[in-house]
Design a protein around this motif. Structure first.
Motif, PDB file in Angstrom:
ATOM      1  N   GLU A  93     -10.133 -26.951 -33.283  1.00  0.00           N
ATOM      2  CA  GLU A  93     -11.001 -28.045 -32.849  1.00  0.00           C
ATOM      3  C   GLU A  93     -10.207 -29.120 -32.122  1.00  0.00           C
ATOM      4  OE1 GLU A  93     -13.835 -29.588 -35.672  1.00  0.00           O
ATOM      5  OE2 GLU A  93     -14.061 -27.603 -36.570  1.00  0.00           O
ATOM      6  N   ALA A  94      -9.046 -29.479 -32.662  1.00  0.00           N
ATOM      7  CA  ALA A  94      -8.195 -30.478 -32.016  1.00  0.00           C
ATOM      8  C   ALA A  94      -7.696 -29.951 -30.670  1.00  0.00           C
ATOM      9  CB  ALA A  94      -7.020 -30.851 -32.921  1.00  0.00           C
ATOM     10  N   ALA A  95      -7.386 -28.671 -30.612  1.00  0.00           N
ATOM     11  CA  ALA A  95      -6.934 -28.064 -29.358  1.00  0.00           C
ATOM     12  C   ALA A  95      -8.035 -28.120 -28.316  1.00  0.00           C
ATOM     13  CB  ALA A  95      -6.488 -26.624 -29.588  1.00  0.00           C
ATOM     14  N   GLN A  96      -9.256 -27.799 -28.717  1.00  0.00           N
ATOM     15  CA  GLN A  96     -10.369 -27.817 -27.777  1.00  0.00           C
ATOM     16  C   GLN A  96     -10.652 -29.223 -27.273  1.00  0.00           C
ATOM     17  OE1 GLN A  96     -13.990 -26.103 -29.237  1.00  0.00           O
ATOM     18  NE2 GLN A  96     -14.852 -25.925 -27.189  1.00  0.00           N
ATOM     19  N   ALA A  97     -10.447 -30.228 -28.108  1.00  0.00           N
ATOM     20  CA  ALA A  97     -10.664 -31.614 -27.704  1.00  0.00           C
ATOM     21  C   ALA A  97      -9.733 -32.000 -26.555  1.00  0.00           C
ATOM     22  CB  ALA A  97     -10.467 -32.552 -28.894  1.00  0.00           C
ATOM     23  N   CYS A  98      -8.606 -31.351 -26.461  1.00  0.00           N
ATOM     24  CA  CYS A  98      -7.650 -31.639 -25.388  1.00  0.00           C
ATOM     25  C   CYS A  98      -8.172 -31.192 -24.025  1.00  0.00           C
ATOM     26  CB  CYS A  98      -6.302 -30.967 -25.657  1.00  0.00           C
ATOM     27  SG  CYS A  98      -5.430 -31.666 -27.058  1.00  0.00           S
ATOM     28  N   SER A  99      -9.153 -30.304 -24.014  1.00  0.00           N
ATOM     29  CA  SER A  99      -9.655 -29.799 -22.744  1.00  0.00           C
ATOM     30  C   SER A  99     -10.818 -30.612 -22.197  1.00  0.00           C
ATOM     31  CB  SER A  99     -10.077 -28.334 -22.879  1.00  0.00           C
ATOM     32  OG  SER A  99     -11.196 -28.227 -23.739  1.00  0.00           O
ATOM     33  N   ARG A 100     -11.191 -31.655 -22.919  1.00  0.00           N
ATOM     34  CA  ARG A 100     -12.262 -32.528 -22.418  1.00  0.00           C
ATOM     35  C   ARG A 100     -11.696 -33.466 -21.368  1.00  0.00           C
ATOM     36  NH1 ARG A 100     -13.393 -32.424 -28.114  1.00  0.00           N
ATOM     37  NH2 ARG A 100     -15.063 -30.935 -28.450  1.00  0.00           N
ATOM     38  N   LYS A 101     -12.544 -34.138 -20.655  1.00  0.00           N
ATOM     39  CA  LYS A 101     -12.140 -35.022 -19.563  1.00  0.00           C
ATOM     40  C   LYS A 101     -11.028 -35.977 -20.005  1.00  0.00           C
ATOM     41  CE  LYS A 101     -13.913 -38.096 -16.076  1.00  0.00           C
ATOM     42  NZ  LYS A 101     -15.062 -38.723 -15.492  1.00  0.00           N
TER      43      LYS A 101
END
Length: 102
Positions: A93-101
């Protein structure tokens, strides 16, 4: 060059020396860039704790000084490296948050 070629140990050694020189010259912008690149190299070497500390600091500084006028390539790449370091540790989840704008 060593980082780009996948030679993380040599890259880390050279970046450590470059960081010392940047601190001696009081070039804060260069220091931030070297720290970001060091975080990227440490992540590629699997040294995630050290990498994430440097990447978080560089990301915060780059976000504060972002003009919004163009693509934030350095910020985006640092976020990408942080994301793969987190993902490799199972923090999806934290990794995916890095791919947001950025």
């Amino acid at each position: 060059m060593h980082y780009a070629l996948g030679d993380a140990p040599a890259a880390i050694s050279h970046l450590d020396e470059a960081g010392r020189h940047a601190r001696l010259s009081d070039d804060a912008r260069l220091g931030v860039q070297i720290d970001a690149t060091m975080g990227q190299a440490l992540a590629s070497a699997g040294r995630y704790r050290d990498a994430l500390a440097l990447l978080d600091e560089a990301i915060a500084i780059k976000r504060r000084h972002r003009s919004g006028a163009g693509n934030a390539v350095g910020l985006t790449y640092s976020l990408t490296c942080k994301g793969y370091a987190l993902g490799d540790q199972g923090e999806f989840e934290a990794a995916q948050a890095c791919s947001r704008k950025p």
